[in-house]
Scaffold this active site. Structure first.
Site, short mmCIF file in Angstrom:
data_model
loop_
_atom_site.label_atom_id
_atom_site.label_comp_id
_atom_site.label_asym_id
_atom_site.label_seq_id
_atom_site.Cartn_x
_atom_site.Cartn_y
_atom_site.Cartn_z
N ASP A 54 -3.45 3.52 -3.67
CA ASP A 54 -4.22 2.56 -2.88
C ASP A 54 -5.57 3.21 -2.56
O ASP A 54 -5.81 4.34 -2.97
CB ASP A 54 -3.44 2.22 -1.60
CG ASP A 54 -3.80 0.83 -1.06
OD1 ASP A 54 -5.00 0.50 -0.97
OD2 ASP A 54 -2.87 0.08 -0.72
N ASP A 106 0.85 -5.98 1.57
CA ASP A 106 -0.07 -5.20 0.74
C ASP A 106 0.65 -3.91 0.35
O ASP A 106 0.60 -2.91 1.06
CB ASP A 106 -1.37 -4.92 1.50
CG ASP A 106 -2.47 -4.45 0.56
OD1 ASP A 106 -2.21 -4.37 -0.66
OD2 ASP A 106 -3.58 -4.18 1.03
N ALA A 107 1.35 -3.98 -0.76
CA ALA A 107 2.28 -2.92 -1.14
C ALA A 107 1.86 -2.23 -2.43
O ALA A 107 2.24 -1.10 -2.69
CB ALA A 107 3.68 -3.51 -1.30
N LYS A 108 1.10 -2.93 -3.26
CA LYS A 108 0.61 -2.39 -4.54
C LYS A 108 1.74 -1.74 -5.34
O LYS A 108 1.60 -0.65 -5.87
CB LYS A 108 -0.57 -1.43 -4.30
CG LYS A 108 -1.74 -2.14 -3.59
CD LYS A 108 -3.00 -1.33 -3.55
CE LYS A 108 -4.16 -2.11 -2.95
NZ LYS A 108 -4.04 -2.41 -1.51
N ARG A 109 2.86 -2.43 -5.42
CA ARG A 109 4.00 -1.93 -6.16
C ARG A 109 3.88 -2.25 -7.65
O ARG A 109 2.97 -2.97 -8.08
CB ARG A 109 5.29 -2.53 -5.60
CG ARG A 109 5.56 -2.22 -4.13
CD ARG A 109 5.70 -0.73 -3.87
NE ARG A 109 6.31 -0.46 -2.57
CZ ARG A 109 5.65 -0.10 -1.48
NH1 ARG A 109 4.35 0.04 -1.49
NH2 ARG A 109 6.31 0.14 -0.35
#
Lengths: 272, 272
Positions: free
Chosen positions: A99, B94-97
């Site tokens: 991130d 908002d994890a951006k996995r």
């Protein structure tokens, strides 16, 4: 853990096996479900049965998050148990995070400091400032996704960026980042022949190699193209070991499966 | 929540503001630290003060994970609170996995089903089979990283893949995936002029736009290049709102900051 300590363990155990702890409540022996903490009970049994044959454990964080608070508790207990009982073993948080800087810093603190993992897997898409916060930790390792073992790897990773594939661009660029000596890389075994090219870019870095067994990659090929004088490989197996049996002696059978791989690895290490 | 319901809310509130709930215990008013659940107390106050002016909340999962079990509890309480008290508001994890298929499936279940978020941010590096499990959920949305607002975006995202930049390749490829109608995209405001080109590829998709304010992007430019007939924009602001003040009336001041942005957005919406 330092890289030298990891290498020492590999030689001592004659193994570069990493066991993936991807614990799915729907796949563990049903009698465990009545225990207070089925995930930890399962992990503890697997760890006690396999620790002699492996040098690393890799809990995939998704499987713990999927169980909410109970999952996080089990994750904490698992990593604490490994570090206490088997302090020679390298731990990998398979989290694939990444991130903007201040957010990556939070993830880095969580996994590398608070939970105390030796390493974490990180996705490269957001570039330098999304990865460098992980690299700041001393004797901790950031395992960057380069070439993954899934089909979707061909969507972007193997696309040409200028004169080279994106995953090679990732490898090259990452070498310029601060504290890049703390980098390792994920390289899938299903593309073992790519390893020769990869070694031209990162001749000495450790590679975490998924996809041996279940996904079809061959150990011999991985070693042929990817092994360095200091081994430089951690080969992961998850489901083939931990779900080898659903019976009450599942751990024993998992241990036996791990031993088979360890013996193959001992053979490969003879070439060094 | 359906996209049509989101659009309806935007018109009703004359706002396409998303408030980022990136709660850092080192930055919230110190008197809250003595409360039983400081993170939730902070969020509740911020939500109660800002909900009239925004249409979405976006907790960044890193900030919750950084607080271990307590953080997860606070995250659950926060999303439940929003859905109960302000059911018209769109929620973004908002994890951006992003991981191989069976693992992405776990993440998708955790965030879109168990926690009940309307959407989740996902990284594209691992391609199709790492994203499609998220797209399977009805009336849930997968917000794919395309062009992020950080400096590292130039490391890979803007590199040319064949005749186009990687982020454009990501946009184009993602349109071919199953249930691609459930896709939205992260596009940073610091590169607002790129939005015109982006709209040629995805003329109607919703964009989640970080980087207005704190990171220097201008709202007018984002609207000029990025707005569609159905708005198609969620503009995020985190720190500029939630950390506008450390005093006991921090929530009121956050509300005022949100209102300033809402009024600017109301002006922009007049052009539709």
């Amino acid at each position: 853990m330092t890289t030298a300590e990891l290498v020492e363990q590999i030689h001592k155990k004659k193994s570069f096996l990493c066991v993936g702890l991807d614990v799915d409540l729907e796949r563990i022996p049903t009698y465990l479900l009545s225990e207070e903490d089925p995930i930890f009970s399962f992990n503890k049994a697997i760890i006690d049965a396999t620790h002699k044959f492996c040098v690393a454990y890799k809990p995939n964080i998704a499987f713990y998050e999927a169980n909410g608070l109970e999952g996080w508790k089990a994750l904490e207990k698992t990593v604490n148990y490994i570090h206490k009982e088997y302090p020679e073993i390298f731990t990998i948080a398979d989290a694939k995070r990444g991130d903007i800087g201040n957010t990556s810093r939070m993830y880095a603190k969580t996994f590398l400091k608070d939970l105390g993992f030796d390493s974490i897997t990180v996705a490269p898409y957001m570039g330098k400032d999304s990865v460098e916060p992980f690299l700041e930790f001393q004797n901790r390792h950031t395992i960057l996704l380069a070439l993954t073992s899934n089909e979707g790897a061909f969507d972007f990773q193997t696309q040409k960026v200028g004169d080279k594939e994106l995953y090679k661009k990732v490898l090259e660029t990452s070498k310029t980042w601060k504290n890049s000596e703390n980098l390792m890389y994920v390289v899938g075994a299903t593309k073992a022949e790519f390893l020769a090219d990869i070694r031209k870019i990162i001749p000495n870095s450790f590679l975490l190699v998924p996809g041996v067994g279940a996904q079809g990659g061959k150990l011999e090929d991985v070693c042929k193209y990817g092994m360095t004088k200091d081994v430089g490989l951690l080969v992961n197996s998850s489901r083939k070991i931990i779900y080898a049996s659903e019976s009450s002696n599942f751990a024993e059978i998992a241990g036996a499966k791990a031993e088979v791989l360890q013996k193959q690895m001992a053979e490969e290490l003879k070439q060094l």
